[in-house]
Enzyme design. Sequence first.
Site, PDB file in Angstrom:
ATOM      1  N   TYR A 268      42.608  45.599  45.191  1.00 34.53           N
ATOM      2  CA  TYR A 268      42.494  44.365  44.535  1.00 34.53           C
ATOM      3  C   TYR A 268      41.141  44.029  44.472  1.00 34.53           C
ATOM      4  O   TYR A 268      40.067  43.281  43.512  1.00 34.53           O
ATOM      5  CB  TYR A 268      43.488  43.429  44.907  1.00 34.53           C
ATOM      6  CG  TYR A 268      44.939  43.730  44.026  1.00 34.53           C
ATOM      7  CD1 TYR A 268      45.070  42.997  42.727  1.00 34.53           C
ATOM      8  CD2 TYR A 268      45.704  44.221  44.555  1.00 34.53           C
ATOM      9  CE1 TYR A 268      45.706  43.331  42.063  1.00 34.53           C
ATOM     10  CE2 TYR A 268      47.020  44.645  43.748  1.00 34.53           C
ATOM     11  CZ  TYR A 268      47.088  44.035  42.582  1.00 34.53           C
ATOM     12  OH  TYR A 268      47.964  44.338  41.663  1.00 34.53           O
TER      13      TYR A 268
ATOM     14  N   ARG B  34      38.939  45.850  42.336  1.00 34.24           N
ATOM     15  CA  ARG B  34      39.006  45.260  40.913  1.00 34.24           C
ATOM     16  C   ARG B  34      38.494  43.904  40.558  1.00 34.24           C
ATOM     17  O   ARG B  34      37.885  43.605  39.506  1.00 34.24           O
ATOM     18  CB  ARG B  34      40.692  45.234  40.466  1.00 34.24           C
ATOM     19  CG  ARG B  34      41.219  46.542  40.473  1.00 34.24           C
ATOM     20  CD  ARG B  34      42.815  46.453  40.184  1.00 34.24           C
ATOM     21  NE  ARG B  34      43.129  45.992  38.854  1.00 34.24           N
ATOM     22  CZ  ARG B  34      44.269  45.511  38.361  1.00 34.24           C
ATOM     23  NH1 ARG B  34      44.996  45.611  39.262  1.00 34.24           N
ATOM     24  NH2 ARG B  34      44.603  44.883  37.264  1.00 34.24           N
TER      25      ARG B  34
ATOM     26  N   VAL C 203      45.128  40.190  33.950  1.00 33.27           N
ATOM     27  CA  VAL C 203      44.956  39.271  35.017  1.00 33.27           C
ATOM     28  C   VAL C 203      43.489  38.951  35.352  1.00 33.27           C
ATOM     29  O   VAL C 203      43.157  38.507  36.428  1.00 33.27           O
ATOM     30  CB  VAL C 203      45.641  40.058  36.513  1.00 33.27           C
ATOM     31  CG1 VAL C 203      46.992  39.989  36.288  1.00 33.27           C
ATOM     32  CG2 VAL C 203      45.009  41.446  36.311  1.00 33.27           C
TER      33      VAL C 203
ATOM     34  N   HIS D  73      51.441  38.237  33.751  1.00 34.25           N
ATOM     35  CA  HIS D  73      51.390  38.829  34.612  1.00 34.25           C
ATOM     36  C   HIS D  73      50.556  38.290  35.846  1.00 34.25           C
ATOM     37  O   HIS D  73      50.162  38.908  36.747  1.00 34.25           O
ATOM     38  CB  HIS D  73      50.831  40.296  34.220  1.00 34.25           C
ATOM     39  CG  HIS D  73      51.662  41.036  33.416  1.00 34.25           C
ATOM     40  ND1 HIS D  73      51.380  42.299  32.901  1.00 34.25           N
ATOM     41  CD2 HIS D  73      52.909  40.975  33.038  1.00 34.25           C
ATOM     42  CE1 HIS D  73      52.359  42.887  32.183  1.00 34.25           C
ATOM     43  NE2 HIS D  73      53.448  41.954  32.126  1.00 34.25           N
TER      44      HIS D  73
ATOM     45  N   CYS E   5      50.885  32.935  49.597  1.00 32.11           N
ATOM     46  CA  CYS E   5      51.180  33.324  50.985  1.00 32.11           C
ATOM     47  C   CYS E   5      52.421  34.067  50.870  1.00 32.11           C
ATOM     48  O   CYS E   5      53.417  33.698  49.973  1.00 32.11           O
ATOM     49  CB  CYS E   5      51.247  32.191  52.051  1.00 32.11           C
ATOM     50  SG  CYS E   5      51.698  32.700  53.462  1.00 32.11           S
TER      51      CYS E   5
ATOM     52  N   CYS F 118      54.741  31.325  53.481  1.00 30.09           N
ATOM     53  CA  CYS F 118      55.015  30.067  53.430  1.00 30.09           C
ATOM     54  C   CYS F 118      54.635  29.708  51.701  1.00 30.09           C
ATOM     55  O   CYS F 118      54.508  30.725  51.178  1.00 30.09           O
ATOM     56  CB  CYS F 118      54.364  28.998  54.196  1.00 30.09           C
ATOM     57  SG  CYS F 118      52.606  28.791  53.825  1.00 30.09           S
TER      58      CYS F 118
ATOM     59  N   GLY G 262      44.931  45.939  21.870  1.00 34.37           N
ATOM     60  CA  GLY G 262      44.735  46.751  23.222  1.00 34.37           C
ATOM     61  C   GLY G 262      45.661  46.554  24.152  1.00 34.37           C
ATOM     62  O   GLY G 262      45.472  46.681  25.363  1.00 34.37           O
ATOM     63  N   THR G 263      47.045  46.895  23.764  1.00 33.97           N
ATOM     64  CA  THR G 263      48.152  47.145  24.501  1.00 33.97           C
ATOM     65  C   THR G 263      48.873  48.353  24.198  1.00 33.97           C
ATOM     66  O   THR G 263      49.059  48.654  23.052  1.00 33.97           O
ATOM     67  CB  THR G 263      49.024  45.887  24.478  1.00 33.97           C
ATOM     68  OG1 THR G 263      50.280  46.274  25.606  1.00 33.97           O
ATOM     69  CG2 THR G 263      49.769  45.461  23.462  1.00 33.97           C
TER      70      THR G 263
ATOM     71  N   ASN H 274      43.731  48.687  17.929  1.00 33.58           N
ATOM     72  CA  ASN H 274      43.842  49.435  19.352  1.00 33.58           C
ATOM     73  C   ASN H 274      43.163  50.893  18.691  1.00 33.58           C
ATOM     74  O   ASN H 274      43.050  51.193  17.672  1.00 33.58           O
ATOM     75  CB  ASN H 274      45.237  49.891  19.549  1.00 33.58           C
ATOM     76  CG  ASN H 274      45.544  50.463  21.039  1.00 33.58           C
ATOM     77  OD1 ASN H 274      44.841  51.215  21.438  1.00 33.58           O
ATOM     78  ND2 ASN H 274      46.428  49.982  21.719  1.00 33.58           N
TER      79      ASN H 274
HETATM   80  P1  NAD Z   1      47.560  49.886  29.311  1.00 32.81           P
HETATM   81  O1  NAD Z   1      46.335  50.306  30.300  1.00 32.81           O
HETATM   82  O2  NAD Z   1      48.646  50.256  29.304  1.00 32.81           O
HETATM   83  O3  NAD Z   1      46.807  50.162  27.832  1.00 32.81           O
HETATM   84  C1  NAD Z   1      45.672  50.005  27.239  1.00 32.81           C
HETATM   85  C2  NAD Z   1      45.657  49.980  25.875  1.00 32.81           C
HETATM   86  O4  NAD Z   1      44.410  49.642  25.195  1.00 32.81           O
HETATM   87  C3  NAD Z   1      46.029  51.337  25.151  1.00 32.81           C
HETATM   88  O5  NAD Z   1      46.834  51.244  24.257  1.00 32.81           O
HETATM   89  C4  NAD Z   1      44.625  51.635  24.769  1.00 32.81           C
HETATM   90  O6  NAD Z   1      44.521  52.755  23.532  1.00 32.81           O
HETATM   91  C5  NAD Z   1      43.988  50.439  24.170  1.00 32.81           C
HETATM   92  N1  NAD Z   1      42.423  50.466  24.450  1.00 32.81           N
HETATM   93  C6  NAD Z   1      41.692  50.978  25.191  1.00 32.81           C
HETATM   94  N2  NAD Z   1      40.403  50.552  24.902  1.00 32.81           N
HETATM   95  C7  NAD Z   1      40.315  49.778  23.848  1.00 32.81           C
HETATM   96  C8  NAD Z   1      39.442  49.126  23.120  1.00 32.81           C
HETATM   97  N3  NAD Z   1      38.278  48.975  23.353  1.00 32.81           N
HETATM   98  N4  NAD Z   1      39.935  48.240  21.897  1.00 32.81           N
HETATM   99  C9  NAD Z   1      41.368  48.106  21.628  1.00 32.81           C
HETATM  100  N5  NAD Z   1      42.052  48.840  22.371  1.00 32.81           N
HETATM  101  C10 NAD Z   1      41.674  49.803  23.311  1.00 32.81           C
HETATM  102  O7  NAD Z   1      47.289  48.270  29.262  1.00 32.81           O
HETATM  103  P2  NAD Z   1      48.532  47.212  28.838  1.00 32.81           P
HETATM  104  O8  NAD Z   1      49.235  47.579  27.971  1.00 32.81           O
HETATM  105  O9  NAD Z   1      47.712  45.923  29.094  1.00 32.81           O
HETATM  106  O10 NAD Z   1      49.662  47.230  30.257  1.00 32.81           O
HETATM  107  C11 NAD Z   1      49.304  47.752  31.615  1.00 32.81           C
HETATM  108  C12 NAD Z   1      49.288  46.760  32.730  1.00 32.81           C
HETATM  109  O11 NAD Z   1      48.161  46.978  33.134  1.00 32.81           O
HETATM  110  C13 NAD Z   1      49.570  45.260  32.274  1.00 32.81           C
HETATM  111  O12 NAD Z   1      50.747  44.769  33.058  1.00 32.81           O
HETATM  112  C14 NAD Z   1      48.085  44.470  32.862  1.00 32.81           C
HETATM  113  O13 NAD Z   1      48.532  43.502  33.553  1.00 32.81           O
HETATM  114  C15 NAD Z   1      47.560  45.409  33.841  1.00 32.81           C
HETATM  115  N6  NAD Z   1      45.932  45.596  33.620  1.00 32.81           N
HETATM  116  C16 NAD Z   1      45.084  44.704  33.275  1.00 32.81           C
HETATM  117  C17 NAD Z   1      43.883  44.770  33.262  1.00 32.81           C
HETATM  118  C18 NAD Z   1      43.146  43.593  32.999  1.00 32.81           C
HETATM  119  O14 NAD Z   1      43.366  42.346  33.465  1.00 32.81           O
HETATM  120  N7  NAD Z   1      41.902  43.641  32.437  1.00 32.81           N
HETATM  121  C19 NAD Z   1      43.326  45.964  33.511  1.00 32.81           C
HETATM  122  C20 NAD Z   1      44.246  47.028  33.538  1.00 32.81           C
HETATM  123  C21 NAD Z   1      45.517  46.832  33.822  1.00 32.81           C
END
Ligand code: NAD
Length: 251
Positions: free
Chosen positions: A69, A72, A105, A121, A129, A132, A189-190, A215
């Site tokens: 963490y 990150r 996040v 998320h 904590c 507590c 981007g998911t 995406n």
């Molecule tokens: P994922 O990692 O599963 O998928 C990422 C998606 O983004 C993929 O489908 C990919 O093709 C697409 N992608 C990559 N680069 C892109 C771009 N430049 N433009 C458009 N699309 C692009 O991520 P998710 O679906 O968010 O789920 C995974 C989990 O990961 C979530 O629970 C999230 O909380 C966590 N996460 C968060 C972060 C952050 O906060 N930045 C980073 C990594 C993972």
Amino acid sequence: MVPEELISAAAEMIASAKSLVALTGAGVSAESGIPTFRGRDGLWRRYKPEELATPEAFERDPRLVWEWYKWRMEIVFKARPNPAHEALAELERLGVLKCIITQNVDGLHQRAGSKCVVELHGSLWRVRCTTCSYRSRVEEPPREIPPRCPICGGLLRPDVVWFGEPLPKAATEHAFRLAMECDVMLVVGTSGVVLPAGLLPVTAKQHGAKIVEVNVEESAITSIADVFIKAPAGISLPRIVEKVKAILQSG
Ligand code: NAD
């Protein structure tokens, strides 16, 4: 290069929406240099996120989980919102976008100026904590790990949702209400494989909404998308927003 007709089709849907909601995932922050979970993370490639982001991993080795963490948080701390975050913030300022539901996040939507952001998320920038009820915001990555509670001395943990944990109730209810009420959902981007977030576009669609997806590759959502734009969000979203502005000015 995405054909102009696709950008126009997305912009027209968005400009004529009565209630536009965005759902974002790690891909929206990829161009800020923040790795997605499906990317290769150098130092951390030996570990799967599914093995570190769990209550069991934290119980077994809180230092290891905090190392990850902290790494990150340092990346995000140095990162800046990219044109995709800025385009979404602009859509809200224009009065077109009602709210963003994010799985991220990293807090980059807020840093770009977005006001209505539902964090499904949790956030890297909050801790709580494990013993507590202490909760707090944090401004920067912790210097010492694992950090300790200033009230009871218990272990602090990131206030994020780990694999196998329930989502925050209020945020989840808000997100599903937005999905049921919107008439256009912009999905950016998911991968759509993390549940229940991946069900939000399905819920929106079942309630009559159109789906616009951005995406770099096909996702679990693509089969229900009305417009699919296969391109990086940082390039395509600003183009869409420019078109939306032109439509609003002409109409
Ligand atoms: P994922 O990692 O599963 O998928 C990422 C998606 O983004 C993929 O489908 C990919 O093709 C697409 N992608 C990559 N680069 C892109 C771009 N430049 N433009 C458009 N699309 C692009 O991520 P998710 O679906 O968010 O789920 C995974 C989990 O990961 C979530 O629970 C999230 O909380 C966590 N996460 C968060 C972060 C952050 O906060 N930045 C980073 C990594 C993972």
